[in-house]
Scaffold this motif. Structure first.
Motif, PDB file in Angstrom:
ATOM      1  N   HIS A 277      37.147  50.599  35.118  1.00 29.90           N
ATOM      2  CA  HIS A 277      38.580  50.885  35.131  1.00 29.90           C
ATOM      3  C   HIS A 277      39.317  50.212  36.283  1.00 29.90           C
ATOM      4  O   HIS A 277      40.493  50.523  36.518  1.00 29.90           O
ATOM      5  CB  HIS A 277      38.815  52.400  35.208  1.00 29.90           C
TER       6      HIS A 277
ATOM      7  N   THR B 128      36.902  42.074  37.328  1.00 28.80           N
ATOM      8  CA  THR B 128      36.538  43.454  37.030  1.00 28.80           C
ATOM      9  C   THR B 128      35.491  43.937  38.028  1.00 28.80           C
ATOM     10  O   THR B 128      34.413  43.357  38.140  1.00 28.80           O
ATOM     11  CB  THR B 128      35.998  43.583  35.601  1.00 28.80           C
TER      12      THR B 128
ATOM     13  N   ALA C  49      40.389  41.834  31.787  1.00 28.51           N
ATOM     14  CA  ALA C  49      41.323  42.954  31.719  1.00 28.51           C
ATOM     15  C   ALA C  49      42.716  42.469  31.368  1.00 28.51           C
ATOM     16  O   ALA C  49      43.428  43.080  30.564  1.00 28.51           O
ATOM     17  CB  ALA C  49      41.341  43.695  33.055  1.00 28.51           C
TER      18      ALA C  49
ATOM     19  N   VAL D 184      37.923  48.119  30.783  1.00 29.38           N
ATOM     20  CA  VAL D 184      38.239  46.694  30.741  1.00 29.38           C
ATOM     21  C   VAL D 184      36.961  45.882  30.599  1.00 29.38           C
ATOM     22  O   VAL D 184      35.886  46.313  31.021  1.00 29.38           O
ATOM     23  CB  VAL D 184      39.014  46.259  32.002  1.00 29.38           C
TER      24      VAL D 184
ATOM     25  N   HIS E 236      43.073  50.634  35.365  1.00 29.33           N
ATOM     26  CA  HIS E 236      43.319  50.539  33.924  1.00 29.33           C
ATOM     27  C   HIS E 236      42.822  51.826  33.262  1.00 29.33           C
ATOM     28  O   HIS E 236      41.636  52.149  33.355  1.00 29.33           O
ATOM     29  CB  HIS E 236      42.583  49.338  33.319  1.00 29.33           C
TER      30      HIS E 236
ATOM     31  N   GLU F 191      45.014  43.336  28.015  1.00 34.45           N
ATOM     32  CA  GLU F 191      46.349  43.896  28.191  1.00 34.45           C
ATOM     33  C   GLU F 191      47.400  43.024  27.520  1.00 34.45           C
ATOM     34  O   GLU F 191      48.354  43.530  26.910  1.00 34.45           O
ATOM     35  CB  GLU F 191      46.630  44.018  29.692  1.00 34.45           C
TER      36      GLU F 191
ATOM     37  N   LYS G 117      43.760  47.136  40.758  1.00 30.62           N
ATOM     38  CA  LYS G 117      44.565  47.682  39.664  1.00 30.62           C
ATOM     39  C   LYS G 117      43.742  48.636  38.814  1.00 30.62           C
ATOM     40  O   LYS G 117      42.634  48.296  38.374  1.00 30.62           O
ATOM     41  CB  LYS G 117      45.102  46.539  38.803  1.00 30.62           C
TER      42      LYS G 117
END
Length: 334
Positions: free
Chosen positions: A254, A250, A89, A81, A77, A93, A75
């Motif tokens: 990103h 993570t 993350a 994150v 972001h 969110e 994913k």
């Protein structure tokens, strides 16, 4: 955005592969997915990614190519994150989403005939984050004669929050579902809790649940549970089909790898909605689901309410709908 170097790309894909083979809820499928990533990496598929967003799209396509698990993805972001914390993350969110959605309760309304509308979106937030907002909303709708629960834009959520909502819709503690976790080789049963703060809507008044193709994960779990227990009529279109809870890791400032690590089993059906979605009891365009549910709720309130004020109001509202209804043509139906 800074371009990714070849060594970075290889490291990110390798870590996504490791997490998938080590944690994915279905081990054999995880091995098959890992071979897809290996082949794509060896053929240079990811070299042209260049940036994190493109890499996320390409890797997600390959992760989902074997069995279409919508929870399994790399994913992207836009905002950096947290790196040090598992699911960091997601937590960041969630905090933003809770602030923007009034604690996950963006709409509550009294409709004609003593019918309450409660919208839960964009997800069912953890109770320690938005429990006060949810409890206040549930207390308000407890007085209604019928409830329309709008999950058309609910794309996920916490299973404990789903159980908490169910606690307001059942009179007795009820087994909702069981999560089987691969990593811990364990299972957790989820029951509707008792007692709960404030008044309850209870287990006998009519409930209608609205869903759409966008309804996913935790939103589907709530709809499916109420449907399988015979507690609600589900109205709308078939939902997204994601039943395997995930954990997040993570891999880059990103990029987050989300890996399904467990599977949900309903005690009534013996299965879940993975890949198939929740199939509504009454199929209709999601844009009209509110109208269809309100008409059904009015009919039930009129039938069950005797000479109460709400029942009289429901009968008048139904009469008005009948007068407004076309008498001919292809649209002369609800």
């Amino acid at each position: 955005m800074t371009r990714l170097q070849p060594a970075e790309i290889t490291g990110i894909v390798a870590e996504a592969r490791r997490l998938t083979t080590g944690l994915y809820v279905f081990p054999e499928t995880g091995e098959r997915i890992a071979r897809v990533l290996d082949e794509a990496l060896s053929q240079g598929r990811y070299e042209r990614a260049g940036d994190a967003e493109t890499l996320a799209r390409l890797v997600t396509e390959d992760l989902q190519s074997v069995n279409g698990d919508g929870h399994l993805r790399l994913k992207f972001h836009p905002d950096p994150v947290p790196a040090a914390k598992e699911d960091g993350a997601l937590l960041a969110e969630l905090a933003r989403g809770a602030d923007l959605s009034l604690g996950g309760v963006p709409r509550i309304e009294r409709l004609a005939g003593g019918v309450a509308l409660l919208k839960l979106a964009p997800i069912l937030f953890p109770l320690d984050m938005t429990g006060e907002s949810l409890n206040a909303a549930l207390a308000l709708v407890a007085r209604a004669e019928a409830l329309i629960l709008d999950l058309r834009e609910c794309v996920g959520g916490d299973p404990y929050t789903s159980a908490h909502v169910c606690g307001h819709l059942f009179d007795e503690p009820t087994h909702l579902h069981t999560l089987y976790d691969r990593q811990d080789d364990s299972e957790r049963q989820f029951w509707s809790p008792a007692p709960l703060p404030g008044p309850r809507f209870g287990g006998t008044k009519p409930v209608y649940v609205l869903i759409s193709a966008a309804t996913f994960s935790g939103g589907e779990e709530l709809a499916y549970t109420l449907q399988q227990r015979g507690r609600a009529v589900v109205i709308g279109e078939v939902s997204g089909g994601g039943a395997n809870p995930r954990r997040g890791f993570t891999l880059h400032p990103h990029l987050e790898a989300t890996i399904p690590v467990a599977r949900s089993v309903n005690p009534v059906s013996g299965g879940n909605w993975e890949g198939t979605g929740v199939v509504p009891d009454t199929g209709t365009d999601p844009a009209r689901a509110h109208e269809v549910a309100h008409r059904a709720a009015l009919a039930e309130v009129a039938r069950l309410g005797g000479d109460t004020a709400s029942a009289e109001e429901a009968r008048r509202a139904l009469g008005g709908l009948a007068r407004d209804r076309p008498t001919a043509g292809p649209d002369a139906r609800l």
